[in-house]
Design an enzyme around this catalytic site. Structure first.
Site, PDB file in Angstrom:
ATOM      1  CB  VAL A 225     -29.635  58.388 -18.117  1.00  0.00           C
ATOM      2  CG1 VAL A 225     -28.941  59.701 -18.468  1.00  0.00           C
ATOM      3  CG2 VAL A 225     -29.360  58.017 -16.654  1.00  0.00           C
TER       4      VAL A 225
ATOM      5  CD  GLU B 212     -36.963  40.879 -14.320  1.00  0.00           C
ATOM      6  OE1 GLU B 212     -37.361  40.002 -13.537  1.00  0.00           O
ATOM      7  OE2 GLU B 212     -37.701  41.526 -15.080  1.00  0.00           O
TER       8      GLU B 212
ATOM      9  CG  ASN C  81     -29.080  47.231 -20.691  1.00  0.00           C
ATOM     10  OD1 ASN C  81     -27.985  47.746 -20.909  1.00  0.00           O
ATOM     11  ND2 ASN C  81     -30.121  47.904 -20.224  1.00  0.00           N
TER      12      ASN C  81
ATOM     13  CE1 TYR D 189     -28.036  48.827 -12.639  1.00  0.00           C
ATOM     14  CE2 TYR D 189     -28.645  47.023 -14.085  1.00  0.00           C
ATOM     15  CZ  TYR D 189     -28.858  48.299 -13.610  1.00  0.00           C
ATOM     16  OH  TYR D 189     -29.900  49.041 -14.093  1.00  0.00           O
TER      17      TYR D 189
END
Length: 161
Positions: free
Chosen positions: A80, A112, A117, A124
């Site tokens: 994004v 992955e 991050n 997730y």
């Protein structure tokens, strides 16, 4: 009277071949090891690939690339534009990809993610992904480990104890 949409409304849809430049540009903004424009365009044409774009008017604000092979889906890339982050676009793109995976009869989805991050990992996890394995040194620029995360499709319903 037809349906009208606000100029500020963000819509999701499948990417067209003409979106390759925008997808490439967002990838270059988001990933230090982004794919080349030619790689993006070639992958968009593959039958196992699905590219979704989040748009405001004609502007592509974000994209997600999913692969569907046998009964496994993979979230390959989700990016994004920096000025459009923290507005739920990543979540909407992920939801649309999960829906596409379910519609195609996929049993699971993998992805992955860089160990560093944390924001992506939180997204997730919120959608039922869990770490399955650690891949040492899988990322470059900078060299970094990555987690393989997965979830079943559809996500099993949790019973209240």
């Amino acid at each position: 009277m037809g349906t009208e949409t606000s100029r500020d409304e963000v819509t999701l849809g499948e990417a067209a071949a003409s979106d390759a430049d925008a997808v490439y540009a967002i990838g270059a903004l988001c990933f230090s090891d982004a794919w080349r424009r030619e790689t993006v365009a070639a992958d968009m044409a593959r039958p196992h690939s699905l590219y979704l774009c989040a748009r405001r008017g004609e502007d592509v604000l974000g994209y997600a690339c999913f692969w569907f092979v046998a009964d496994e889906a993979q979230l390959v890339n989700l990016g994004v534009r920096p000025e459009a982050r923290r507005q739920g676009l990543g979540a909407r793109l992920l939801e649309a990809g999960l829906a596409a995976a379910e519609a195609r009869g996929m049993a699971s989805m993998y992805l992955e993610v860089r160990v560093s991050n944390l924001a992506a990992q939180a997204l997730y996890r919120a959608y039922g992904f869990a770490v399955q394995a650690l891949r040492k040194g899988v990322y470059d620029l900078p060299k970094e480990d990555g987690y393989i995360m997965a979830r079943p499709i559809p996500l099993p319903i949790q019973e209240n104890p």
